[in-house]
Design an enzyme around this catalytic site. Structure first.
Site, PDB file in Angstrom:
ATOM      1  N   LYS A   1       1.033  -1.349   0.142  1.00 51.15           N
ATOM      2  CA  LYS A   1      -0.069   0.158  -0.072  1.00 51.15           C
ATOM      3  C   LYS A   1       0.981   1.158   0.077  1.00 51.15           C
ATOM      4  O   LYS A   1       2.098   1.085   0.598  1.00 51.15           O
ATOM      5  CB  LYS A   1      -0.889   0.050   1.404  1.00 51.15           C
ATOM      6  CG  LYS A   1      -2.176   0.672   1.034  1.00 51.15           C
ATOM      7  CD  LYS A   1      -3.346   0.040   0.461  1.00 51.15           C
ATOM      8  CE  LYS A   1      -4.302   0.850  -0.019  1.00 51.15           C
ATOM      9  NZ  LYS A   1      -5.666  -0.164  -0.325  1.00 51.15           N
TER      10      LYS A   1
ATOM     11  N   GLY B   1     -20.358   6.867   3.134  1.00 52.42           N
ATOM     12  CA  GLY B   1     -19.115   7.150   2.238  1.00 52.42           C
ATOM     13  C   GLY B   1     -19.558   6.756   0.673  1.00 52.42           C
ATOM     14  O   GLY B   1     -20.250   6.073   0.485  1.00 52.42           O
TER      15      GLY B   1
ATOM     16  N   GLY C   1     -18.174   7.506  -2.230  1.00 46.36           N
ATOM     17  CA  GLY C   1     -17.206   7.600  -3.538  1.00 46.36           C
ATOM     18  C   GLY C   1     -17.303   6.514  -4.350  1.00 46.36           C
ATOM     19  O   GLY C   1     -18.349   5.988  -4.621  1.00 46.36           O
ATOM     20  N   ASN C   2     -16.100   5.976  -4.856  1.00 49.33           N
ATOM     21  CA  ASN C   2     -16.084   4.868  -5.802  1.00 49.33           C
ATOM     22  C   ASN C   2     -17.006   3.678  -5.267  1.00 49.33           C
ATOM     23  O   ASN C   2     -17.957   3.299  -5.595  1.00 49.33           O
ATOM     24  CB  ASN C   2     -14.875   4.359  -6.133  1.00 49.33           C
ATOM     25  CG  ASN C   2     -14.825   3.161  -7.031  1.00 49.33           C
ATOM     26  OD1 ASN C   2     -15.027   2.034  -6.549  1.00 49.33           O
ATOM     27  ND2 ASN C   2     -14.337   3.581  -8.186  1.00 49.33           N
ATOM     28  N   ALA C   3     -16.611   3.302  -4.004  1.00 50.63           N
ATOM     29  CA  ALA C   3     -17.148   2.134  -3.408  1.00 50.63           C
ATOM     30  C   ALA C   3     -18.556   2.252  -3.246  1.00 50.63           C
ATOM     31  O   ALA C   3     -19.461   1.411  -3.475  1.00 50.63           O
ATOM     32  CB  ALA C   3     -16.334   1.553  -2.163  1.00 50.63           C
ATOM     33  N   GLY C   4     -19.003   3.235  -2.485  1.00 54.99           N
ATOM     34  CA  GLY C   4     -20.252   3.546  -2.046  1.00 54.99           C
ATOM     35  C   GLY C   4     -21.257   3.704  -3.138  1.00 54.99           C
ATOM     36  O   GLY C   4     -22.411   3.245  -3.085  1.00 54.99           O
TER      37      GLY C   4
HETATM   38  P1  NAD Z   1     -13.380   7.622  -2.551  1.00 49.35           P
HETATM   39  O1  NAD Z   1     -12.071   8.723  -2.240  1.00 49.35           O
HETATM   40  O2  NAD Z   1     -14.025   7.184  -3.920  1.00 49.35           O
HETATM   41  O3  NAD Z   1     -14.540   8.050  -1.737  1.00 49.35           O
HETATM   42  C1  NAD Z   1     -14.438   8.016  -0.124  1.00 49.35           C
HETATM   43  C2  NAD Z   1     -15.680   8.542   0.356  1.00 49.35           C
HETATM   44  O4  NAD Z   1     -15.649   8.531   1.767  1.00 49.35           O
HETATM   45  C3  NAD Z   1     -16.079   9.834  -0.225  1.00 49.35           C
HETATM   46  O5  NAD Z   1     -17.475  10.228  -0.545  1.00 49.35           O
HETATM   47  C4  NAD Z   1     -15.886  10.790   0.993  1.00 49.35           C
HETATM   48  O6  NAD Z   1     -16.606  11.987   0.969  1.00 49.35           O
HETATM   49  C5  NAD Z   1     -16.275   9.990   1.935  1.00 49.35           C
HETATM   50  N1  NAD Z   1     -15.745  10.227   3.454  1.00 49.35           N
HETATM   51  C6  NAD Z   1     -14.383  10.770   3.472  1.00 49.35           C
HETATM   52  N2  NAD Z   1     -14.223  10.980   4.970  1.00 49.35           N
HETATM   53  C7  NAD Z   1     -15.465  10.569   5.491  1.00 49.35           C
HETATM   54  C8  NAD Z   1     -15.907  10.478   6.924  1.00 49.35           C
HETATM   55  N3  NAD Z   1     -15.244  10.811   7.802  1.00 49.35           N
HETATM   56  N4  NAD Z   1     -17.499  10.195   6.977  1.00 49.35           N
HETATM   57  C9  NAD Z   1     -18.187   9.620   6.095  1.00 49.35           C
HETATM   58  N5  NAD Z   1     -17.625   9.651   4.714  1.00 49.35           N
HETATM   59  C10 NAD Z   1     -16.365  10.074   4.435  1.00 49.35           C
HETATM   60  O7  NAD Z   1     -12.656   6.191  -2.239  1.00 49.35           O
HETATM   61  P2  NAD Z   1     -13.180   4.820  -2.380  1.00 49.35           P
HETATM   62  O8  NAD Z   1     -12.179   4.226  -3.448  1.00 49.35           O
HETATM   63  O9  NAD Z   1     -14.567   4.571  -2.316  1.00 49.35           O
HETATM   64  O10 NAD Z   1     -12.741   3.961  -1.057  1.00 49.35           O
HETATM   65  C11 NAD Z   1     -13.447   4.056   0.227  1.00 49.35           C
HETATM   66  C12 NAD Z   1     -13.342   2.688   1.087  1.00 49.35           C
HETATM   67  O11 NAD Z   1     -12.994   1.647   0.460  1.00 49.35           O
HETATM   68  C13 NAD Z   1     -11.816   2.960   1.720  1.00 49.35           C
HETATM   69  O12 NAD Z   1     -11.481   2.261   2.965  1.00 49.35           O
HETATM   70  C14 NAD Z   1     -10.847   2.131   0.630  1.00 49.35           C
HETATM   71  O13 NAD Z   1      -9.613   1.800   1.308  1.00 49.35           O
HETATM   72  C15 NAD Z   1     -11.918   0.916   0.453  1.00 49.35           C
HETATM   73  N6  NAD Z   1     -11.514   0.377  -0.738  1.00 49.35           N
HETATM   74  C16 NAD Z   1     -11.725   0.745  -2.041  1.00 49.35           C
HETATM   75  C17 NAD Z   1     -11.198   0.208  -3.065  1.00 49.35           C
HETATM   76  C18 NAD Z   1     -11.288   0.841  -4.429  1.00 49.35           C
HETATM   77  O14 NAD Z   1     -11.274   0.014  -5.530  1.00 49.35           O
HETATM   78  N7  NAD Z   1     -11.667   1.836  -4.379  1.00 49.35           N
HETATM   79  C19 NAD Z   1     -10.998  -1.227  -2.998  1.00 49.35           C
HETATM   80  C20 NAD Z   1     -10.766  -1.744  -1.688  1.00 49.35           C
HETATM   81  C21 NAD Z   1     -11.239  -0.839  -0.622  1.00 49.35           C
END
Ligand code: NAD
Length: 416
Positions: free
Chosen positions: A105, A217, A219-222
């Site tokens: 990471k 959350g 972002g991408n995952a949500g």
């Molecule tokens: P992202 O940057 O696309 O989105 C993150 C989201 O979380 C945003 O909507 C942001 O506003 C929100 N956020 C940030 N701080 C916050 C808080 N204190 N309370 C509520 N919401 C908050 O990131 P992502 O890629 O969606 O990743 C989200 C999680 O999923 C992380 O833990 C990441 O490690 C995990 N993850 C992502 C992937 C991937 O492929 N994108 C893969 C495995 C795990």
């Protein structure tokens, strides 16, 4: 209260698994620490002509099963301990879905929301100039994570190829499609999580076609979880979503696609027509069938675990639940799909991307979905069966499976 240290949590989780497995002392000690880590100081010319100094990191946690693999996070509160924890979880994740990779990471302490596109590009390229010698399909392959994007991956790949002087698209995954990205990578994390929810419903004999669900959350995952939940499970009511600025709730249901559009246009989920405001803390305690934590670490702790009102918690985020909270959720009968199972779809399709880059031949979207479903369903049932057999919670069962596989690779190599 002092912030919880994610790496201390990751070590504590491993310790519990090591004890249950009766792991020997040397293997246990080896797996408690990153095998290698790099720290960088990156001077960047800002648009205003001044120079800002950024801290960057890359942790190669364990490569016994193959080259290290793991995302890059750009976040203002990034620390080396967060990266170490995330790298450890990547090690268990790649082992659990049984792909021939190790765990790594990286990240940069910065606030991308305050950076221009040009500043982001300079930062991305500077990061690669600092680490390029240690990267490559046979060494270590980064990918996107919180606040990093396919565009950032594209700049990074370009910088790497410029330095080495030849094409090497597999050096980084999560790239845009026209330059070697894989079909199906953007929604893979959420899709893999929803596949796990689907399999859990079968194992628990639950009908989730009219389930209520909540997402922390967006972002991408949500965002992809919001739409894929209904698509894959054949229906459902999205009650509430949140992001770093707060949450939005409508007990009659929120249209996922419209909410995604609203977030795209306004930059936040709040203010969506028909919804009321809800805090991130209250959102986690809503009564629902499936709760998707999809933001950051340590949001379900011993302080609120007793109030979690979901039947299933699908951890798309890494590390959202602390070890103390795990025990409380287990006693309450909440079924937890642990992070390194639930969000493994991302690294699985990243691995497919690497494979396609190496062959220079690309699969159809249907093929990616089919292969992802096979990997996720197999991993889910391995974990579920192990937890039933040992009468323990899914996280410990997942740890025991993954740690056994990594420990075996370390032994075969003669390390321990
Ligand atoms: P992202 O940057 O696309 O989105 C993150 C989201 O979380 C945003 O909507 C942001 O506003 C929100 N956020 C940030 N701080 C916050 C808080 N204190 N309370 C509520 N919401 C908050 O990131 P992502 O890629 O969606 O990743 C989200 C999680 O999923 C992380 O833990 C990441 O490690 C995990 N993850 C992502 C992937 C991937 O492929 N994108 C893969 C495995 C795990």
């Amino acid at each position: 209260m002092a912030a919880l240290n994610p790496f201390a949590i990751a070590q504590q989780q491993l310790d519990e698994a090591a004890e249950r497995l009766g792991l020997d002392r040397a293997t246990h000690e080896l797996l408690r620490w990153p095998m290698r880590e790099y720290h960088f100081t990156l001077p960047i010319k800002m648009d205003n002509g001044r120079t800002s100094i950024f801290k960057g990191y890359r942790v190669q946690y364990n490569n016994a099963r193959g080259p290290t693999k793991g995302g890059l996070r750009w976040h203002p509160e990034e620390t080396i301990d967060t990266i170490r924890a995330l790298a450890a979880w990547m090690t268990w994740k790649t082992a659990l879905v049984d792909i021939p990779l190790g765990g790594g990471k990286g990240g940069i302490t910065c606030n991308p929301k305050e950076l221009s596109e040009a500043e982001k590009e300079r930062l991305a390229r500077a990061y690669i100039r600092a680490i390029w010698r240690e990267l490559g399909v046979d060494r270590d392959v980064p990918a996107p994570d919180v606040y990093t994007t396919p565009q950032i991956m594209a700049w990074m790949m370009d910088e790497y190829e410029t330095i080495v002087g030849h094409s090497h698209p597999g050096v980084i995954t999560g790239k845009p499609l026209p330059i070697g990205g894989s079909p199906g990578r953007t929604d893979a994390t959420a899709r893999g999580g929803v596949y796990c929810v689907r399999e859990a419903a079968k194992a628990l004999n639950l009908d989730l076609s009219n389930a209520t669900y909540v997402i922390q959350g967006f972002g991408n995952a949500g965002q992809f979880a919001a739409t894929l939940h209904r698509e894959i499970l054949g229906g459902g009511t999205l009650l509430a979503v949140s992001d770093s600025r707060g949450g939005a709730i409508n007990r009659k249901g929120i249209n996922p696609a419209d909410m995604v559009q609203h977030k795209l246009e306004t930059g936040t989920v709040t203010g969506f027509p028909g919804t009321e405001l809800i805090s991130n803390e209250d959102l986690l305690e809503l009564k629902c069938d499936v709760l998707y934590p999809a933001a950051l670490e340590a949001v379900i702790t011993d302080r609120n675990a007793q109030n979690i009102n979901a039947r299933i918690v699908c951890e798309l985020a890494n590390g959202p639940t602390t070890p103390e909270a795990d025990k409380i959720l287990q006693d309450k009968g909440v079924y937890v799909l642990p992070d390194f199972l639930a969000n493994a779809g991302g690294v699985t399709v990243s691995y497919f991307e690497q494979v396609q880059n190496t062959y220079n031949y690309y699969w159809s979207l249907e093929e990616v979905h089919r292969q992802l479903d096979l990997k996720m369903s197999r991993a889910f049932h391995d974990v579920h069966e192990m937890s039933q057999k040992l009468k323990t919670h899914n996280r410990l069962a997942a740890y025991m499976l993954a740690v056994t596989r990594v420990a075996e690779a370390c032994k075969l190599r003669g390390w321990v």
